[in-house]
Design an enzyme around this catalytic site. Structure first.
Site, short mmCIF file in Angstrom:
data_model
loop_
_atom_site.label_atom_id
_atom_site.label_comp_id
_atom_site.label_asym_id
_atom_site.label_seq_id
_atom_site.Cartn_x
_atom_site.Cartn_y
_atom_site.Cartn_z
N LYS A 1 24.98 49.24 109.38
CA LYS A 1 23.98 50.25 109.73
C LYS A 1 23.40 50.90 108.49
O LYS A 1 22.75 51.94 108.57
CB LYS A 1 24.61 51.32 110.64
N HIS B 1 42.12 39.25 91.51
CA HIS B 1 42.88 39.19 92.76
C HIS B 1 44.35 39.36 92.34
O HIS B 1 45.12 38.41 92.31
CB HIS B 1 42.64 37.82 93.42
N ARG C 1 39.04 44.42 99.94
CA ARG C 1 38.46 43.15 99.45
C ARG C 1 36.95 43.28 99.57
O ARG C 1 36.44 43.73 100.60
CB ARG C 1 38.95 41.97 100.29
N ARG D 1 45.01 34.95 105.34
CA ARG D 1 46.36 35.20 104.84
C ARG D 1 46.51 36.50 104.09
O ARG D 1 47.51 37.19 104.26
CB ARG D 1 46.88 34.00 104.03
N THR D 2 45.54 36.87 103.28
CA THR D 2 45.72 38.08 102.47
C THR D 2 45.77 39.32 103.36
O THR D 2 46.63 40.19 103.19
CB THR D 2 44.60 38.20 101.41
C1 NCD Z 1 41.65 33.11 97.50
C2 NCD Z 1 40.60 34.18 97.44
O1 NCD Z 1 40.19 34.75 98.45
O2 NCD Z 1 40.19 34.47 96.33
N1 NCD Z 1 42.36 33.06 98.68
C3 NCD Z 1 43.42 33.88 98.88
O3 NCD Z 1 43.35 35.08 98.72
N2 NCD Z 1 44.57 33.32 99.27
C4 NCD Z 1 41.15 31.80 97.08
C5 NCD Z 1 40.05 31.15 97.86
O4 NCD Z 1 39.38 31.77 98.68
O5 NCD Z 1 39.85 29.96 97.62
#
Ligand code: NCD
Length: 316
Positions: free
Chosen positions: A86, A136, A108, A58-59
């Site tokens: 690599k 986050h 990320r 989703r992100t």
């Molecule tokens: C979260 C994350 O990646 O920190 N998910 C997200 O971004 N919607 C929470 C999770 O992974 O549980």
């Protein structure tokens, strides 16, 4: 409008007026996103690169849609299959990309602090899409927007964050944001999943759902972050669900109009009962996803305005 940042690395450096600026602009993007034609040219001519060193559905999709709706050229790097494999370092990868003149880097990374480090080596705006268990920020902002729209305000609310707090960057960013906006925060979970010294953050800590949920306005559930656990933090998923899983019986301790939230991905029958998650009268989980696109559009729009206003050299 108050927003003086060059990057969005976390909630920690943001002031309450800056948070409000992002949410106010995001409200406008919610309206745009509900139209048939969802297009703006706020990022026209700019290049956005998404670098996800950790899996995400989703992100990453949300950032990609946000950039495209604002007219940016968006590229997704498949970091799993990249030069990192690599042996290239994070910084070398960043420098290589930087030489292609991107304007926005969305990153990320599994290590806390990695996104911050990267932001010091490039001269474009960097957005943290989750770094280890650290922060986050766009998740906390989308949660804040969801709460503000559902409750009509973002202050003086009782908010419970439940479950695996220790491994959660979502919890950390939310504690910072909701605290800055003057809410009362309760953390509920087994002591093994509570970070040590957390009470210093001005939160109340509970290990019992009945006590912790009493009279709260918002119930935020978290996934057990097994990928960040090394050992037995809980006796079994069955036992965990029995004590901490949100079902109708436990939700009844909260206020009658309390909303239920979850950042996803959700594990039904572990931290949340499927029926509660799907109950459109209580659950705002789908709204959270909708708000995510709008908040990311707002954050990238504001960063792009600051980027255009300053000479590039002083950014890094
Ligand atoms: C979260 C994350 O990646 O920190 N998910 C997200 O971004 N919607 C929470 C999770 O992974 O549980």
């Amino acid at each position: 409008m108050t927003f003086a940042q060059s990057h969005l690395l976390g909630i920690e450096p943001l002031s309450p007026p800056e948070i409000t600026t992002i949410l106010d602009l995001a409200d406008q993007y919610v309206d745009l996103n509900r139209r048939d034609v969802k297009h703006s040219d706020a990022l026209a001519g700019l290049t956005q690169i998404n670098m996800f060193f950790e899996n995400s559905t989703r992100t990453q999709a949300s950032f990609e849609i946000a950039g495209k709706r604002l007219g940016a050229d968006v590229m997704n790097m498949a970091m799993q299959a990249s030069s990192i494999k690599k042996g290239e370092t994070l910084i070398d990868t960043a420098m290589t990309l930087n030489a292609m003149h991107p304007d926005l880097l969305v990153v990320r990374h599994p290590h806390s602090g990695a996104v911050d480090l990267l932001s010091q080596k490039v001269n474009c705006a960097v957005l943290n899409a989750g770094d280890g268990r650290h922060e986050h920020p766009t998740q906390a902002l989308l949660d804040a927007l969801t709460i503000r729209r559902a409750k009509g305000r973002l202050h003086r609310l009782n908010i419970a964050i439940c479950g695996d707090i220790a491994h959660s960057r979502v919890a950390r960013s939310n504690i910072l944001l909701l605290g800055k906006m003057e809410n009362r925060i309760r953390l509920i979970g087994p002591p093994t999943l509570m970070p040590s010294g957390i009470a210093d953050f001005g939160v109340e800590v509970y290990d019992d759902m009945e006590e912790g949920l009493r009279d709260v306005d918002v119930v935020m559930m978290l996934r057990l972050q097994r990928e960040r656990m090394d050992g037995g933090f809980i006796p079994s998923e069955r036992e965990y669900y029995f004590r901490y899983g949100l079902d109708a019986e436990k939700l009844a301790f909260a206020k009658e109009d309390a909303i239920v939230m979850h950042p996803g991905p959700m594990n039904r029958g572990v931290e949340i009962d499927g029926e509660i998650a799907d109950d459109i009268n209580r659950s705002v989980i789908q709204e959270q996803v909708e708000m995510g696109v709008a908040v990311r559009m707002a954050a990238m729009d504001l960063l792009a305005r600051n980027l255009r206003a300053k000479p590039r050299e002083v950014l890094a």
